[in-house]
Scaffold this motif. Structure first.
Motif, PDB file in Angstrom:
ATOM      1  N   VAL A   1      32.957 -61.874 -24.979  1.00 43.67           N
ATOM      2  CA  VAL A   1      32.287 -63.068 -25.497  1.00 43.67           C
ATOM      3  C   VAL A   1      33.021 -64.323 -25.045  1.00 43.67           C
ATOM      4  O   VAL A   1      32.413 -65.330 -24.686  1.00 43.67           O
ATOM      5  N   VAL A   2      34.336 -64.286 -25.098  1.00 43.75           N
ATOM      6  CA  VAL A   2      35.167 -65.389 -24.610  1.00 43.75           C
ATOM      7  C   VAL A   2      36.426 -64.769 -24.035  1.00 43.75           C
ATOM      8  O   VAL A   2      36.915 -63.750 -24.535  1.00 43.75           O
ATOM      9  N   ASP A   3      36.942 -65.373 -22.931  1.00 44.79           N
ATOM     10  CA  ASP A   3      38.109 -64.791 -22.269  1.00 44.79           C
ATOM     11  C   ASP A   3      39.322 -65.707 -22.429  1.00 44.79           C
ATOM     12  O   ASP A   3      39.230 -66.814 -22.968  1.00 44.79           O
ATOM     13  N   LEU A   4      40.453 -65.233 -21.886  1.00 38.38           N
ATOM     14  CA  LEU A   4      41.724 -65.923 -22.092  1.00 38.38           C
ATOM     15  C   LEU A   4      41.763 -67.307 -21.459  1.00 38.38           C
ATOM     16  O   LEU A   4      42.606 -68.126 -21.838  1.00 38.38           O
ATOM     17  N   ASP A   5      40.882 -67.578 -20.507  1.00 37.93           N
ATOM     18  CA  ASP A   5      40.918 -68.884 -19.855  1.00 37.93           C
ATOM     19  C   ASP A   5      40.234 -69.975 -20.669  1.00 37.93           C
ATOM     20  O   ASP A   5      40.254 -71.147 -20.284  1.00 37.93           O
ATOM     21  N   GLN A   6      39.637 -69.608 -21.813  1.00 38.13           N
ATOM     22  CA  GLN A   6      38.945 -70.588 -22.660  1.00 38.13           C
ATOM     23  C   GLN A   6      39.678 -70.737 -23.993  1.00 38.13           C
ATOM     24  O   GLN A   6      39.600 -69.850 -24.847  1.00 38.13           O
ATOM     25  N   PRO A   7      40.443 -71.819 -24.206  1.00 38.62           N
ATOM     26  CA  PRO A   7      41.109 -72.001 -25.510  1.00 38.62           C
ATOM     27  C   PRO A   7      40.072 -72.093 -26.629  1.00 38.62           C
ATOM     28  O   PRO A   7      39.001 -72.677 -26.451  1.00 38.62           O
ATOM     29  N   VAL A   8      40.397 -71.507 -27.768  1.00 38.05           N
ATOM     30  CA  VAL A   8      39.471 -71.528 -28.900  1.00 38.05           C
ATOM     31  C   VAL A   8      40.167 -72.108 -30.119  1.00 38.05           C
ATOM     32  O   VAL A   8      41.383 -71.991 -30.287  1.00 38.05           O
ATOM     33  N   GLU A   9      39.373 -72.761 -30.949  1.00 33.14           N
ATOM     34  CA  GLU A   9      39.887 -73.307 -32.206  1.00 33.14           C
ATOM     35  C   GLU A   9      39.858 -72.275 -33.314  1.00 33.14           C
ATOM     36  O   GLU A   9      40.730 -72.258 -34.185  1.00 33.14           O
ATOM     37  N   ALA A  10      38.849 -71.414 -33.324  1.00 32.10           N
ATOM     38  CA  ALA A  10      38.714 -70.455 -34.416  1.00 32.10           C
ATOM     39  C   ALA A  10      37.777 -69.325 -34.009  1.00 32.10           C
ATOM     40  O   ALA A  10      36.862 -69.514 -33.212  1.00 32.10           O
ATOM     41  N   VAL A  11      38.043 -68.170 -34.595  1.00 32.73           N
ATOM     42  CA  VAL A  11      37.167 -67.011 -34.470  1.00 32.73           C
ATOM     43  C   VAL A  11      36.935 -66.481 -35.876  1.00 32.73           C
ATOM     44  O   VAL A  11      37.882 -66.350 -36.657  1.00 32.73           O
ATOM     45  N   SER A  12      35.689 -66.201 -36.233  1.00 35.98           N
ATOM     46  CA  SER A  12      35.411 -65.604 -37.531  1.00 35.98           C
ATOM     47  C   SER A  12      34.564 -64.351 -37.339  1.00 35.98           C
ATOM     48  O   SER A  12      33.718 -64.291 -36.445  1.00 35.98           O
ATOM     49  N   VAL A  13      34.831 -63.341 -38.164  1.00 38.74           N
ATOM     50  CA  VAL A  13      34.102 -62.074 -38.122  1.00 38.74           C
ATOM     51  C   VAL A  13      33.682 -61.745 -39.541  1.00 38.74           C
ATOM     52  O   VAL A  13      34.514 -61.712 -40.454  1.00 38.74           O
ATOM     53  N   THR A  14      32.395 -61.493 -39.743  1.00 38.80           N
ATOM     54  CA  THR A  14      31.858 -61.217 -41.073  1.00 38.80           C
ATOM     55  C   THR A  14      31.054 -59.937 -41.040  1.00 38.80           C
ATOM     56  O   THR A  14      30.132 -59.811 -40.227  1.00 38.80           O
ATOM     57  N   PRO A  15      31.374 -58.970 -41.913  1.00 36.20           N
ATOM     58  CA  PRO A  15      30.604 -57.721 -41.926  1.00 36.20           C
ATOM     59  C   PRO A  15      29.266 -57.890 -42.637  1.00 36.20           C
ATOM     60  O   PRO A  15      29.082 -58.793 -43.456  1.00 36.20           O
ATOM     61  N   GLY A  16      28.334 -57.013 -42.301  1.00 38.54           N
ATOM     62  CA  GLY A  16      27.097 -56.952 -43.068  1.00 38.54           C
ATOM     63  C   GLY A  16      26.101 -58.023 -42.777  1.00 38.54           C
ATOM     64  O   GLY A  16      25.218 -58.293 -43.590  1.00 38.54           O
ATOM     65  N   GLY A  17      26.187 -58.670 -41.623  1.00 35.92           N
ATOM     66  CA  GLY A  17      25.243 -59.739 -41.331  1.00 35.92           C
ATOM     67  C   GLY A  17      23.819 -59.247 -41.203  1.00 35.92           C
ATOM     68  O   GLY A  17      22.896 -59.837 -41.735  1.00 35.92           O
ATOM     69  N   ARG A  18      23.624 -58.136 -40.485  1.00 32.78           N
ATOM     70  CA  ARG A  18      22.277 -57.605 -40.322  1.00 32.78           C
ATOM     71  C   ARG A  18      22.249 -56.105 -40.545  1.00 32.78           C
ATOM     72  O   ARG A  18      21.481 -55.378 -39.932  1.00 32.78           O
ATOM     73  N   GLY A  19      23.099 -55.591 -41.392  1.00 32.84           N
ATOM     74  CA  GLY A  19      23.105 -54.177 -41.712  1.00 32.84           C
ATOM     75  C   GLY A  19      23.766 -53.351 -40.632  1.00 32.84           C
ATOM     76  O   GLY A  19      23.147 -52.994 -39.630  1.00 32.84           O
ATOM     77  N   GLY A  20      25.045 -53.019 -40.823  1.00 30.52           N
ATOM     78  CA  GLY A  20      25.751 -52.181 -39.871  1.00 30.52           C
ATOM     79  C   GLY A  20      26.350 -52.914 -38.692  1.00 30.52           C
ATOM     80  O   GLY A  20      26.904 -52.271 -37.795  1.00 30.52           O
ATOM     81  N   VAL A  21      26.241 -54.232 -38.648  1.00 33.27           N
ATOM     82  CA  VAL A  21      26.862 -55.003 -37.569  1.00 33.27           C
ATOM     83  C   VAL A  21      27.688 -56.126 -38.171  1.00 33.27           C
ATOM     84  O   VAL A  21      27.498 -56.511 -39.326  1.00 33.27           O
ATOM     85  N   ALA A  22      28.608 -56.628 -37.374  1.00 34.00           N
ATOM     86  CA  ALA A  22      29.414 -57.781 -37.766  1.00 34.00           C
ATOM     87  C   ALA A  22      28.900 -59.012 -37.036  1.00 34.00           C
ATOM     88  O   ALA A  22      28.518 -58.942 -35.857  1.00 34.00           O
ATOM     89  N   GLU A  23      28.884 -60.131 -37.740  1.00 34.02           N
ATOM     90  CA  GLU A  23      28.536 -61.411 -37.131  1.00 34.02           C
ATOM     91  C   GLU A  23      29.828 -62.075 -36.658  1.00 34.02           C
ATOM     92  O   GLU A  23      30.776 -62.232 -37.430  1.00 34.02           O
ATOM     93  N   VAL A  24      29.864 -62.455 -35.389  1.00 36.52           N
ATOM     94  CA  VAL A  24      31.058 -63.049 -34.777  1.00 36.52           C
ATOM     95  C   VAL A  24      30.720 -64.468 -34.339  1.00 36.52           C
ATOM     96  O   VAL A  24      29.681 -64.704 -33.703  1.00 36.52           O
ATOM     97  N   GLU A  25      31.597 -65.398 -34.690  1.00 30.64           N
ATOM     98  CA  GLU A  25      31.441 -66.784 -34.246  1.00 30.64           C
ATOM     99  C   GLU A  25      32.744 -67.248 -33.624  1.00 30.64           C
ATOM    100  O   GLU A  25      33.804 -67.139 -34.248  1.00 30.64           O
ATOM    101  N   VAL A  26      32.658 -67.759 -32.402  1.00 28.55           N
ATOM    102  CA  VAL A  26      33.819 -68.291 -31.687  1.00 28.55           C
ATOM    103  C   VAL A  26      33.599 -69.778 -31.480  1.00 28.55           C
ATOM    104  O   VAL A  26      32.556 -70.195 -30.945  1.00 28.55           O
ATOM    105  N   ARG A  27      34.563 -70.592 -31.901  1.00 27.24           N
ATOM    106  CA  ARG A  27      34.484 -72.044 -31.706  1.00 27.24           C
ATOM    107  C   ARG A  27      35.442 -72.439 -30.579  1.00 27.24           C
ATOM    108  O   ARG A  27      36.654 -72.472 -30.780  1.00 27.24           O
ATOM    109  N   PRO A  28      34.905 -72.729 -29.402  1.00 20.98           N
ATOM    110  CA  PRO A  28      35.770 -73.157 -28.291  1.00 20.98           C
ATOM    111  C   PRO A  28      36.448 -74.480 -28.612  1.00 20.98           C
ATOM    112  O   PRO A  28      35.951 -75.278 -29.413  1.00 20.98           O
TER     113      PRO A  28
END
Length: 279
Positions: free
Chosen positions: A196-223
């Motif tokens: 989703v994002v690689d080491l060449d892109q600095p990020v401010e935050a990453v969040s992972v939340t279970p149960g977003g759509r049943g059996g999957v995690a919702e991932v948000e990356v803020r570059p």
């Protein structure tokens, strides 16, 4: 959702930190539970006794009276005993950190929470399990939100306040250390094996939340943004892997790490929690 019979036998485990921080709420919860069901009340003095009591619950339905740390501890123990799937867990939130229980739908008032134990329903919830067999009930964040933390807060996060009270009092006159605000991180974030994002892109935050759509995690990356705010990158999947230089993450009120690699997988409907039924 499963409902519970009033004839259920309860094992009420009262966390030591709850007794120290809010004895009145503990008393109220114990009175309500004992009046409404056959309840065996246990007051473990430490983590080993907490684990023994939970392991020897038999057919009794476990009820944890304590804060978020006590709830996470119970879920972790049941998960590692491979008994989580067949055990409906209840919690009466008492203590300082109650945001996880509240976010999961449990009332934070002692009376309402105790009545939910007696009259509520079981909701099956997804769980994040990492490659060290740790669990995450709510969202996790990388890097953790910076905050000034007192010694007492760090001790309470371990859930066993009593043995450390003298130490806390002796250090309470010293200035609390200030945790510096974390800077941008260079991380590789993979969701179901796709980058989703690689080491060449600095990020401010990453969040992972279970149960977003049943059996999957919702991932948000803020570059990292320069000037205008960068658009978050979002993805969803059953496994999330984060790699990079030593990083820490906050989950369920605690901070873990540093680690250089961590993989979380979603276990759908892994555990059951008692929540209020439909009005």
């Amino acid at each position: 959702m499963a409902t519970f019979a009033t004839s259920d036998q309860l094992l009420v485990i009262i966390d030591p930190a709850a007794r120290q921080t809010d004895g009145e709420s503990v008393r109220i919860a114990k009175d309500v539970l004992s009046a409404g069901a056959a309840a065996k009340v246990c007051m473990p003095d430490g983590p080993e006794e907490f684990a023994r009591v939970l392991a020897r619950r038999g057919s009794r339905r476990p009820v944890v009276v304590g804060d978020d740390c006590a709830l996470v501890r119970a879920v972790t123990l049941l998960h590692r005993q491979r008994e989580l799937a067949g055990c409906a867990l209840s919690v009466v939130p008492v203590g300082g950190a109650l945001s996880v229980a509240h976010a999961l739908g449990v009332p934070t008032g002692a009376v309402a929470a105790a009545r939910t134990v007696l009259d509520g329903v079981e909701r099956r919830l997804d769980l994040l399990v990492d490659d060290s067999d740790g669990v995450v009930l709510g969202a996790l964040r990388i890097p953790p939100v910076a905050a000034a933390a007192s010694v007492e807060e760090s001790v309470a996060a371990r859930g066993w306040l009593r043995p450390y009270q003298h130490l806390v009092r002796s250090l309470s006159t010293r200035p609390a250390p200030t945790v510096p605000r974390p800077g941008p991180a260079r991380l590789r974030v993979e969701v179901d094996g796709e980058t989703v994002v690689d080491l060449d892109q600095p990020v401010e935050a990453v969040s992972v939340t279970p149960g977003g759509r049943g059996g999957v995690a919702e991932v948000e990356v803020r570059p990292l943004s320069v000037g205008a705010e960068a658009t978050p990158v979002r993805a969803a999947g059953r496994t999330v892997t984060v790699l990079g230089a030593d990083f820490r993450y906050r989950a369920d009120g605690g901070v873990a790490g540093p680690v250089r690699r961590r993989t979380w997988r979603v276990v759908e409907g892994a555990w059951g929690l008692t929540v209020p039924g439909a009005p």
